[in-house]
Design a protein around this motif. Structure first.
Motif, PDB file in Angstrom:
ATOM      1  N   GLU A  46       3.758   0.398   2.155  1.00 53.83           N
ATOM      2  CA  GLU A  46       2.997  -0.835   1.995  1.00 53.83           C
ATOM      3  C   GLU A  46       3.369  -1.378   0.630  1.00 53.83           C
ATOM      4  O   GLU A  46       3.207  -0.722  -0.386  1.00 53.83           O
ATOM      5  CB  GLU A  46       1.496  -0.562   2.077  1.00 53.83           C
ATOM      6  CG  GLU A  46       0.645  -1.828   2.041  1.00 53.83           C
ATOM      7  CD  GLU A  46       0.319  -2.300   0.646  1.00 53.83           C
ATOM      8  OE1 GLU A  46       0.444  -3.507   0.396  1.00 53.83           O
ATOM      9  OE2 GLU A  46      -0.049  -1.480  -0.194  1.00 53.83           O
ATOM     10  N   ALA A  47       3.925  -2.580   0.621  1.00 54.31           N
ATOM     11  CA  ALA A  47       4.350  -3.212  -0.624  1.00 54.31           C
ATOM     12  C   ALA A  47       3.989  -4.685  -0.582  1.00 54.31           C
ATOM     13  O   ALA A  47       4.367  -5.392   0.360  1.00 54.31           O
ATOM     14  CB  ALA A  47       5.850  -3.039  -0.824  1.00 54.31           C
ATOM     15  N   ASN A  48       3.238  -5.114  -1.580  1.00 55.66           N
ATOM     16  CA  ASN A  48       2.865  -6.532  -1.682  1.00 55.66           C
ATOM     17  C   ASN A  48       2.220  -7.061  -0.403  1.00 55.66           C
ATOM     18  O   ASN A  48       2.560  -8.127   0.089  1.00 55.66           O
ATOM     19  CB  ASN A  48       4.076  -7.383  -2.051  1.00 55.66           C
ATOM     20  CG  ASN A  48       4.701  -6.934  -3.348  1.00 55.66           C
ATOM     21  OD1 ASN A  48       3.999  -6.581  -4.281  1.00 55.66           O
ATOM     22  ND2 ASN A  48       6.013  -6.925  -3.402  1.00 55.66           N
ATOM     23  N   ASN A  49       1.305  -6.284   0.153  1.00 57.57           N
ATOM     24  CA  ASN A  49       0.581  -6.621   1.393  1.00 57.57           C
ATOM     25  C   ASN A  49       1.480  -6.727   2.615  1.00 57.57           C
ATOM     26  O   ASN A  49       1.145  -7.395   3.587  1.00 57.57           O
ATOM     27  CB  ASN A  49      -0.253  -7.892   1.236  1.00 57.57           C
ATOM     28  CG  ASN A  49      -1.476  -7.659   0.393  1.00 57.57           C
ATOM     29  OD1 ASN A  49      -1.944  -6.540   0.268  1.00 57.57           O
ATOM     30  ND2 ASN A  49      -1.988  -8.710  -0.201  1.00 57.57           N
ATOM     31  N   ASN A  50       2.624  -6.085   2.589  1.00 54.91           N
ATOM     32  CA  ASN A  50       3.518  -6.016   3.747  1.00 54.91           C
ATOM     33  C   ASN A  50       3.671  -4.564   4.173  1.00 54.91           C
ATOM     34  O   ASN A  50       3.823  -3.683   3.333  1.00 54.91           O
ATOM     35  CB  ASN A  50       4.906  -6.569   3.410  1.00 54.91           C
ATOM     36  CG  ASN A  50       4.880  -8.045   3.130  1.00 54.91           C
ATOM     37  OD1 ASN A  50       4.413  -8.828   3.940  1.00 54.91           O
ATOM     38  ND2 ASN A  50       5.369  -8.428   1.975  1.00 54.91           N
ATOM     39  N   LEU A  51       3.637  -4.322   5.461  1.00 54.15           N
ATOM     40  CA  LEU A  51       3.914  -2.998   6.009  1.00 54.15           C
ATOM     41  C   LEU A  51       5.375  -2.980   6.453  1.00 54.15           C
ATOM     42  O   LEU A  51       5.810  -3.824   7.230  1.00 54.15           O
ATOM     43  CB  LEU A  51       2.999  -2.697   7.196  1.00 54.15           C
ATOM     44  CG  LEU A  51       3.174  -1.328   7.844  1.00 54.15           C
ATOM     45  CD1 LEU A  51       2.829  -0.216   6.854  1.00 54.15           C
ATOM     46  CD2 LEU A  51       2.321  -1.216   9.095  1.00 54.15           C
TER      47      LEU A  51
END
Length: 90
Positions: A46-51
């Motif tokens: 999970e990075a910057n609200n992205n899966l």
């Protein structure tokens, strides 16, 4: 006793040398908040609200979903298709 201690240290050093090799594959931008691998090849971040998901051990990452309404503090996948996430408390 001292001999056993030295043997233990030598074994630890050998295992670290064999299994402790890390290699930077890609330096991206942004922050990774959570990471979980369910096998040697399949993993999620999970990075910057992205899966994102990898199926090749982290060589490439593919977008899975945008996490709009939640601030995820961690997650755990039980297999390639099932998992759960924790929402950060504010």
């Amino acid at each position: 006793m001292y001999k056993h201690f030295l043997i233990g240290i030598m074994i630890l050093l050998m295992l670290t040398e064999i299994y402790g090799q890390w290699e930077i594959l890609n330096e991206g931008k942004g922050s990774i908040h959570s990471i979980d691998f369910v096998s040697d090849d399949v993993g999620f971040i999970e990075a910057n609200n992205n899966l994102l998901k990898t199926v090749d051990g982290g060589e490439t990452w593919n977008f899975v979903s945008k996490i709009f309404d939640y601030d995820v503090s961690g997650f755990d996948f039980t297999d390639e298709y099932n998992g759960w996430a924790l929402e950060a408390s504010h």
